[in-house]
Design a protein around this motif. Structure first.
Motif, mmCIF file in Angstrom:
data_model
loop_
_atom_site.group_PDB
_atom_site.id
_atom_site.type_symbol
_atom_site.label_atom_id
_atom_site.label_comp_id
_atom_site.label_asym_id
_atom_site.label_seq_id
_atom_site.Cartn_x
_atom_site.Cartn_y
_atom_site.Cartn_z
ATOM 1 N N ALA A 1 -13.957 6.243 -0.036
ATOM 2 C CA ALA A 1 -15.071 5.286 0.063
ATOM 3 C C ALA A 1 -14.821 4.291 1.202
ATOM 4 C CB ALA A 1 -15.238 4.543 -1.264
ATOM 5 N N CYS A 2 -13.591 3.809 1.295
ATOM 6 C CA CYS A 2 -13.251 2.869 2.372
ATOM 7 C C CYS A 2 -13.290 3.563 3.733
ATOM 8 C CB CYS A 2 -11.856 2.288 2.130
ATOM 9 S SG CYS A 2 -11.731 1.279 0.631
ATOM 10 N N THR A 3 -12.813 4.806 3.769
ATOM 11 C CA THR A 3 -12.764 5.562 5.028
ATOM 12 C C THR A 3 -14.156 5.762 5.612
ATOM 13 O OG1 THR A 3 -10.743 6.733 4.407
ATOM 14 C CG2 THR A 3 -12.123 7.769 6.069
ATOM 15 N N HIS A 4 -15.083 6.231 4.786
ATOM 16 C CA HIS A 4 -16.417 6.558 5.280
ATOM 17 C C HIS A 4 -17.282 5.314 5.513
ATOM 18 C CE1 HIS A 4 -15.866 10.835 5.064
ATOM 19 N NE2 HIS A 4 -15.458 10.760 3.816
ATOM 20 N N ALA A 5 -16.797 4.149 5.078
ATOM 21 C CA ALA A 5 -17.546 2.915 5.318
ATOM 22 C C ALA A 5 -16.881 2.046 6.377
ATOM 23 C CB ALA A 5 -17.673 2.125 4.017
ATOM 24 N N GLY A 6 -15.708 2.482 6.870
ATOM 25 C CA GLY A 6 -15.012 1.695 7.881
ATOM 26 C C GLY A 6 -14.360 0.443 7.336
ATOM 27 N N LEU A 7 -14.059 0.417 6.035
ATOM 28 C CA LEU A 7 -13.437 -0.759 5.412
ATOM 29 C C LEU A 7 -11.915 -0.651 5.547
ATOM 30 C CD1 LEU A 7 -15.632 -0.872 2.164
ATOM 31 C CD2 LEU A 7 -15.947 -2.188 4.270
ATOM 32 N N VAL A 8 -11.425 -0.917 6.736
ATOM 33 C CA VAL A 8 -10.012 -0.685 7.030
ATOM 34 C C VAL A 8 -9.095 -1.609 6.219
ATOM 35 C CG1 VAL A 8 -8.255 -0.613 8.840
ATOM 36 C CG2 VAL A 8 -10.595 0.134 9.335
ATOM 37 N N SER A 9 -9.373 -2.902 6.231
ATOM 38 C CA SER A 9 -8.506 -3.854 5.520
ATOM 39 C C SER A 9 -8.465 -3.555 4.027
ATOM 40 C CB SER A 9 -8.998 -5.286 5.756
ATOM 41 O OG SER A 9 -8.917 -5.621 7.126
ATOM 42 N N GLU A 10 -9.659 -3.327 3.444
ATOM 43 C CA GLU A 10 -9.704 -3.026 2.015
ATOM 44 C C GLU A 10 -8.994 -1.713 1.710
ATOM 45 O OE1 GLU A 10 -13.489 -3.693 -0.097
ATOM 46 O OE2 GLU A 10 -14.178 -4.668 1.730
ATOM 47 N N GLY A 11 -9.186 -0.722 2.580
ATOM 48 C CA GLY A 11 -8.536 0.569 2.366
ATOM 49 C C GLY A 11 -7.033 0.463 2.375
ATOM 50 N N LEU A 12 -6.489 -0.300 3.321
ATOM 51 C CA LEU A 12 -5.038 -0.485 3.388
ATOM 52 C C LEU A 12 -4.522 -1.250 2.170
ATOM 53 C CD1 LEU A 12 -4.614 -1.343 7.176
ATOM 54 C CD2 LEU A 12 -3.991 0.786 6.021
ATOM 55 N N GLU A 13 -5.329 -2.189 1.695
ATOM 56 C CA GLU A 13 -4.942 -2.950 0.497
ATOM 57 C C GLU A 13 -4.862 -2.038 -0.724
ATOM 58 O OE1 GLU A 13 -6.673 -6.688 -2.125
ATOM 59 O OE2 GLU A 13 -7.212 -6.548 -0.002
ATOM 60 N N TYR A 14 -5.875 -1.175 -0.866
ATOM 61 C CA TYR A 14 -5.844 -0.214 -1.977
ATOM 62 C C TYR A 14 -4.659 0.736 -1.846
ATOM 63 C CZ TYR A 14 -10.505 -1.509 -3.730
ATOM 64 O OH TYR A 14 -11.565 -2.172 -4.273
ATOM 65 N N PHE A 15 -4.376 1.181 -0.618
ATOM 66 C CA PHE A 15 -3.268 2.112 -0.383
ATOM 67 C C PHE A 15 -1.946 1.502 -0.832
ATOM 68 C CE2 PHE A 15 0.095 3.638 2.535
ATOM 69 C CZ PHE A 15 0.084 4.989 2.198
ATOM 70 N N HIS A 16 -1.689 0.261 -0.451
ATOM 71 C CA HIS A 16 -0.432 -0.387 -0.829
ATOM 72 C C HIS A 16 -0.380 -0.676 -2.336
ATOM 73 C CE1 HIS A 16 0.909 -0.616 3.245
ATOM 74 N NE2 HIS A 16 -0.104 -1.370 3.639
ATOM 75 N N SER A 17 -1.549 -0.895 -2.947
ATOM 76 C CA SER A 17 -1.566 -1.195 -4.390
ATOM 77 C C SER A 17 -1.169 0.011 -5.239
ATOM 78 C CB SER A 17 -2.958 -1.676 -4.810
ATOM 79 O OG SER A 17 -3.881 -0.602 -4.901
ATOM 80 N N ILE A 18 -1.294 1.200 -4.677
ATOM 81 C CA ILE A 18 -0.950 2.417 -5.432
ATOM 82 C C ILE A 18 0.479 2.339 -5.952
ATOM 83 C CG2 ILE A 18 -0.574 4.915 -5.233
ATOM 84 C CD1 ILE A 18 -2.928 4.987 -3.245
#
Length: 639
Positions: free
Chosen positions: A381-398
């Motif tokens: 969802a973050c990838t296809h919307a260009g939400l880079v900061s949020e995507g990285l935050e979710y990635f680290h939260s894993i």
């Protein structure tokens, strides 16, 4: 011991009042009878109540009661079934008198906990064995992915003259499951022959196991023969035969058998039947059949918290009907993780990224714990919307917040996220620092980002890495050829085409399909049906008048512009969309599926077409859904 205490304990056990009966035992000064202790322990076993069971065991010891083999076996069973194998083994070793049941309980405990080596040692030490012994260990081997050892043990059982009498329908069905797991038709037929020789071919359990074995070994015709000769077919037989067809890609035969089941079999489909049919609908995007199954589920009254409901949510999301998926989801009282994940992924793939992330927050509030598949949907969802900061935050939260490990899929999503945003240095850092070797999905994500941003130097590096992993993957050569063509490097583009023409890599043909009036119509790139060709010529004129410019730089061939436009005109998704508009009433939704990623020109053209004809056009390519409406796409041109 007091008879009244025994009677009260028996009454409380019949009423399944565990706390009350354990309290009675704990506070009773006098001893109970052996039968009462055994009954109370059995209730603890059924309720998986280890702590309460230990209270009873402690009271037995404190009261001075000496448990015989019968009560000791019940205690042994409690420990084994509640996973307390150390205490079980300690008691087993302390028992003065063990019977066959004692050995079997320990053996079964080991197999259920996955300690197959310990189970085999126990088996080899046993002074005698019965059918339960052989079946428990053979089943343990199958359950824990050691089917070859299961078949070896089954053969050993038949080599021992005394033990061969232990064979029954359950042992046979497990041995057939082992053959199916190994796809060993030879061993399956060997067991089938023994079934016939010993006249054990009249049981429904055996027939269903035979069906499953032949189906999974790829002998669908043999499976059908077994099915047709099965007397008094039950719903398990029908479901197994349908699964055989679906597993072999014979969708029409599977759906036809399901229709026959409903019309004249006298059997009612269960959750497994419905779920199997819906999974087949998902795989071949047969939404119309899926909707008919849904209608029947509503008519016959299905349980909204069944796993069939979760499968229904998944079917609708994969067929691009996200609104229908949400309606089914909202009917489920307590959605499981599969349902949540399906819907999150559905919204992500349909360009509704904010709704996907909102659902993820609701998932966390519900008390469900996300798994690695859930995070693939969130990161997508973050990838296809260009939400880079949020995507990285979710990635680290894993890892930091949810205690999970990163998978290759997670890394592929992050590389895709960064590459699409043009942050190539960070993407390369992720690849260099990840703990596993980058796979084709990671290099493919990097290559796609390079294509979007014209990073031709890095694109070549990513392509070379991809070709080392998959030297026969034509998609990589096509991408490189297109990159070279867009730069005007025709010699390099031609070289890529030459490699494919020499047969070193075969390009997967582009295909699109559309279902209308219970029939699926398939189109390949280059098809030129007369009616559709004339329609597209007229449409092309109108689009150009409105500002459409064909992306001829995508044609990796050094030919005239007019010829490039003609090549682009007959891409499969354009043909399917045109067919859908021609053969449906004004304003009706058109839904097309494609086996490859849509090209930029088709994406642009379908945006124009959706506005010109005031149609909602949904195209699912190999990566996501594109919902075109009023000249716009749900991906917002970020794909």
């Amino acid at each position: 011991n007091h008879p009244n205490s025994d009677k009260l304990a028996a009454l409380l056990c019949r009423e399944r009042r565990l706390d009350a009966v354990v309290n009675l035992v704990e506070n009773q000064v006098q001893r109970f009878s052996a039968a009462s202790y055994a009954t109370v322990l059995q209730l603890c076993i059924e309720k998986k109540a280890l702590d309460e069971g230990k209270i009873v065991v402690a009271q037995i010891k404190a009261s001075g009661f000496v448990p015989g083999t019968f009560v000791s076996n019940r205690i042994l069973d409690l420990f084994c079934k509640c996973g307390s194998l150390f205490e079980a083994r300690t008691l087993f070793d302390e028992m003065n008198c063990r019977d066959l049941c004692s050995w079997n309980i320990m053996l079964s405990g080991y197999t259920k906990c996955g300690l197959i080596s310990d189970a085999r040692n126990m088996f080899d030490e046993m002074p005698q064995r019965d059918n339960f012994t052989w079946t428990a260990l053979i089943s343990g081997y199958v359950k824990h992915n050691e089917p070859e050892h299961a078949l070896e043990l089954y053969r050993l059982m038949h080599e021992e003259e005394i033990s061969s009498a232990c064979d029954n329908k359950f042992t046979i069905s497990i041995a057939l499951a082992a053959s199916a797991s190994l796809k060993s038709l030879c061993s399956g037929k060997e067991i089938h022959g023994r079934i016939i020789r010993t006249s054990r071919d009249s049981d429904a359990v055996v027939w269903s196991a035979l069906l499953d074995m032949y189906g999974k070994c790829g002998s669908v015709n043999e499976a059908r023969h077994i099915f047709d000769t099965t007397p008094d077919k039950d719903i398990v037989s029908w479901t197994t035969m349908m699964d055989c067809y679906f597993g072999d890609g014979k969708w029409t035969e599977g759906f036809s058998l399901f229709s026959h089941l409903l019309s004249c079999s006298g059997n009612e489909p269960n959750d497994f039947t419905i779920s199997g049919v819906l999974k087949a609908c998902t795989f071949c995007t047969a939404e119309e059949i899926g909707r008919q199954v849904h209608a029947r589920m509503m008519l016959t009254g299905f349980s909204p918290d069944s796993f069939a409901a979760s499968t229904l949510v998944h079917m609708y999301t994969k067929c691009g009907s996200i609104e229908s998926a949400r309606k089914v989801f909202s009917m489920i009282p307590e959605p499981d993780l599969v349902s949540w994940t399906s819907l999150i992924n559905g919204y992500a793939q349909n360009g509704q990224h904010r709704e996907a992330l909102r659902l993820f927050d609701l998932l966390l509030e519900s008390g469900n714990r996300p798994d690695h598949i859930t995070f693939v949907g969130v990161l997508s969802a973050c990838t296809h919307a260009g939400l880079v900061s949020e995507g990285l935050e979710y990635f680290h939260s894993i890892t930091e917040k949810h205690g999970l490990s990163h998978t290759p899929d997670h890394y592929a999503c992050v590389v895709d996220l960064l590459s699409r945003a043009g942050r190539f240095e960070e993407a390369e850092n992720v690849i260099n620092e990840m703990p596993m070797k980058p796979d084709r999905f990671i290099w493919g994500s990097l290559l796609n980002g390079c294509r979007i941003h014209g990073n031709y130097v890095l694109a070549k590096e990513a392509a070379e890495a991809l070709l080392r992993l998959e030297p026969d993957n034509a998609a990589t050569y096509v991408t490189l050829a297109n990159i070279y063509a867009s730069e005007g490097k025709w010699d390099e583009a031609g070289e890529m085409r030459k490699v494919m023409e020499e047969g070193k890599a075969v390009k997967k043909p582009g295909m699109s399909w559309i279902s209308m009036k219970r029939k699926t119509h398939v189109f390949s790139a280059g098809d030129q049906p007369e009616e559709i060709v004339e329609f597209l010529k007229e449409v092309s004129k109108r689009m150009k008048e409105e500002g459409y410019i064909p992306e001829t730089n995508l044609v990796a061939q050094d030919v005239e512009e007019e010829q490039k436009e003609e090549i682009l005109s007959y891409h499969s998704e354009k043909l399917a969309v045109a067919f859908g508009i021609i053969n449906s009433s004004a304003g009706r939704e058109v839904k097309v599926f494609k086996n490859l990623r849509s090209c930029v020109d088709c994406h642009t053209a379908i945006k124009f077409i959706s506005g010109m004809f005031q149609r909602r056009i949904i195209v699912r390519d190999s990566t996501r859904f594109h919902c075109f409406q009023s000249g716009c796409c749900s991906c917002r041109d970020y794909w």
